[in-house]
Design a protein around this motif. Structure first.
Motif, PDB file in Angstrom:
ATOM      1  N   ILE A 166      41.178 -97.769 -61.953  1.00  0.00           N
ATOM      2  CA  ILE A 166      39.904 -97.544 -61.958  1.00  0.00           C
ATOM      3  C   ILE A 166      39.022 -98.897 -61.919  1.00  0.00           C
ATOM      4  O   ILE A 166      38.342 -99.029 -60.992  1.00  0.00           O
ATOM      5  CB  ILE A 166      39.258 -96.551 -62.738  1.00  0.00           C
ATOM      6  N   GLU A 169      39.155-100.880 -58.394  1.00  0.00           N
ATOM      7  CA  GLU A 169      38.405-100.192 -57.562  1.00  0.00           C
ATOM      8  C   GLU A 169      37.157-100.910 -57.032  1.00  0.00           C
ATOM      9  O   GLU A 169      36.512-101.263 -57.493  1.00  0.00           O
ATOM     10  CB  GLU A 169      37.968 -98.566 -57.570  1.00  0.00           C
ATOM     11  N   TYR A 182      35.704 -90.743 -54.755  1.00  0.00           N
ATOM     12  CA  TYR A 182      36.856 -90.781 -55.241  1.00  0.00           C
ATOM     13  C   TYR A 182      37.340 -89.415 -55.779  1.00  0.00           C
ATOM     14  O   TYR A 182      36.764 -88.722 -56.588  1.00  0.00           O
ATOM     15  CB  TYR A 182      37.213 -91.920 -56.472  1.00  0.00           C
ATOM     16  N   ILE A 185      42.628 -89.824 -60.022  1.00  0.00           N
ATOM     17  CA  ILE A 185      43.699 -90.528 -59.538  1.00  0.00           C
ATOM     18  C   ILE A 185      45.221 -89.882 -59.814  1.00  0.00           C
ATOM     19  O   ILE A 185      45.331 -88.951 -60.619  1.00  0.00           O
ATOM     20  CB  ILE A 185      43.722 -91.867 -60.557  1.00  0.00           C
TER      21      ILE A 185
END
Length: 399
Positions: A166, A169, A182, A185
């Motif tokens: 993260i 990003e 997003y 993950i």
């Protein structure tokens, strides 16, 4: 300070530092792209963002850090736990904000590293100056949580690390209308590194695979892999003066700007990649741009950075440094600048009048040129060049 914990074989070292800093720099107009009409329309124009009169030209901040390093011997080798707590407060120019955070917190045992540590992809991190140059820097305040294994043999080591993605990003916003959403993950960032360290210095090659899984503004889903590769070397120069060294690295990235160093040049909220002090036009930064239905654009970047540390006397040293960055977007999206180049040069001087006391003076200059977006309509000419200079004076007392 170091000692043994009573009733155990653990050696505990407590250290840290306190820093007082004064900073300043030049301010000029700050611009950002915005759509003509509603977001999603193609034409864009250049709008003044925060006026110069409302931005701070001087700043103050203070930092305090405590380090706890506990080690003990075991039949399998050293067992180590390390904790670093950093508190920061500040106001004005290059304001770092007010925060207390766990900077590091990890365990090391028999080649295993687990917890919050610097990315094994990084080599020079942010560089020797107070102001980060263009270099992958998940090492100075933005460390990932990770689990890694390092295999060492003599002066060489190889590491495989699974790192939290993260913090790496990069997601705009692009002209106020192209920010991705997003998804959750699914993969860590996979990092591999080979490193050599001995008397002459050190060298490293490393790579990372970074997954981007997002919903674009045009309703398109994306699940793709980007990545980056790094090669760096440091060479000691005791023949010039004790402690002297030269270091350099080159980094390539694709759809993974967080590993280029371009999107993390300093602490200021106005520094968005390529415009020091917030001067000039903010260059658009994102790992993936969904600029039309079923159309995506991805950035490719190169950065090269280096420095020379020279000790004039045991108390006085200078560290000049330079860094160069290039970014290109694929697919030629008309509403953003698709190419930019930026140069940063400067350095830091240290004066150590007494042990553990360091007076630091730093200067950094940056200049950036970016292409005019194809759909730019004005009315004023596109501001394709940005430049600025920042300075810092710090007093650091470590223990």
């Amino acid at each position: 300070m170091a000692g043994f914990v009573v009733g155990s074989s653990v050696c505990l070292r407590i250290g840290g530092y306190a820093t007082a800093e004064f900073s300043t720099g030049n301010l000029s107009k700050q611009f950002g792209l915005e759509f003509v009409g509603t977001p999603g329309s193609t034409p864009v124009t250049n709008a003044v963002l925060t006026p110069v009169s409302q931005r701070d030209a001087i700043g103050y901040d203070a930092r305090a850090q405590l380090d706890f390093d506990a080690r003990q011997n075991t039949p399998y080798g050293p067992l180590r736990s390390y904790v670093e707590i950093l508190s920061t407060t500040g106001s004005g120019f290059e304001n770092p904000g007010n925060s207390t955070l766990l900077n590091f917190g990890f365990i090391q045992f028999a080649g295993l590293t687990a917890g919050k540590d610097g990315s094994f992809f990084s080599y020079l991190a942010g560089g020797p100056s107070w102001y980060d140059f263009y270099s992958p820097d998940r090492y100075n305040g933005n460390q990932p949580e990770l689990i890694a294994y390092t295999l060492s043999s003599g002066t060489a080591s190889a590491t495989l690390s699974l790192e939290e993605p993260i913090g790496a990003e990069v997601n705009g916003p692009i002209d106020g209308g192209f920010t991705n959403a997003y998804y959750g993950i699914r993969f860590p960032d996979f990092v591999g590194a080979l490193r050599i360290e001995n008397g002459w210095g050190s060298a490293q090659v490393s790579g990372v695979a970074h997954n981007t899984r997002v919903l674009g503004v045009s309703g398109d889903s994306l699940d793709m892999w980007g990545g980056a590769a790094l090669a760096g070397v440091t060479y000691n120069l005791p023949q010039i003066a004790p402690g002297d060294k030269v270091a350099a690295q080159v980094v390539y990235s694709y759809a993974a700007l967080g590993y280029s160093g371009i999107s993390n040049t300093a602490w200021s909220p106005y520094d968005q990649g390529l415009n020091i002090n917030g001067n000039g036009t903010i260059f658009q930064l994102t790992d993936a741009l969904n600029f039309d239905t079923a159309r995506w654009s991805f950035p490719t970047s190169w950065t090269i950075s280096g420095f020379f540390e020279h000790h004039l006397t045991p108390q006085v040293s200078v560290t000049p440094q330079a860094s160069y960055a290039i970014v290109d977007y694929s697919g030629s999206p008309a509403m953003i600048s698709t190419h930019a180049e930026s140069l940063m040069v400067g350095g830091t001087m240290h004066y150590i009048p007494a042990p553990h006391l360091d007076f630091q003076l730093g200067v950094m200059f940056q200049t950036t040129a970016e292409a005019t977006p194809a759909s730019y309509v004005g009315p004023e000419p596109f501001h394709s060049h940005a430049s600025g200079v920042a300075t810092s004076f710090q007093i650091v007392r470590d223990f």
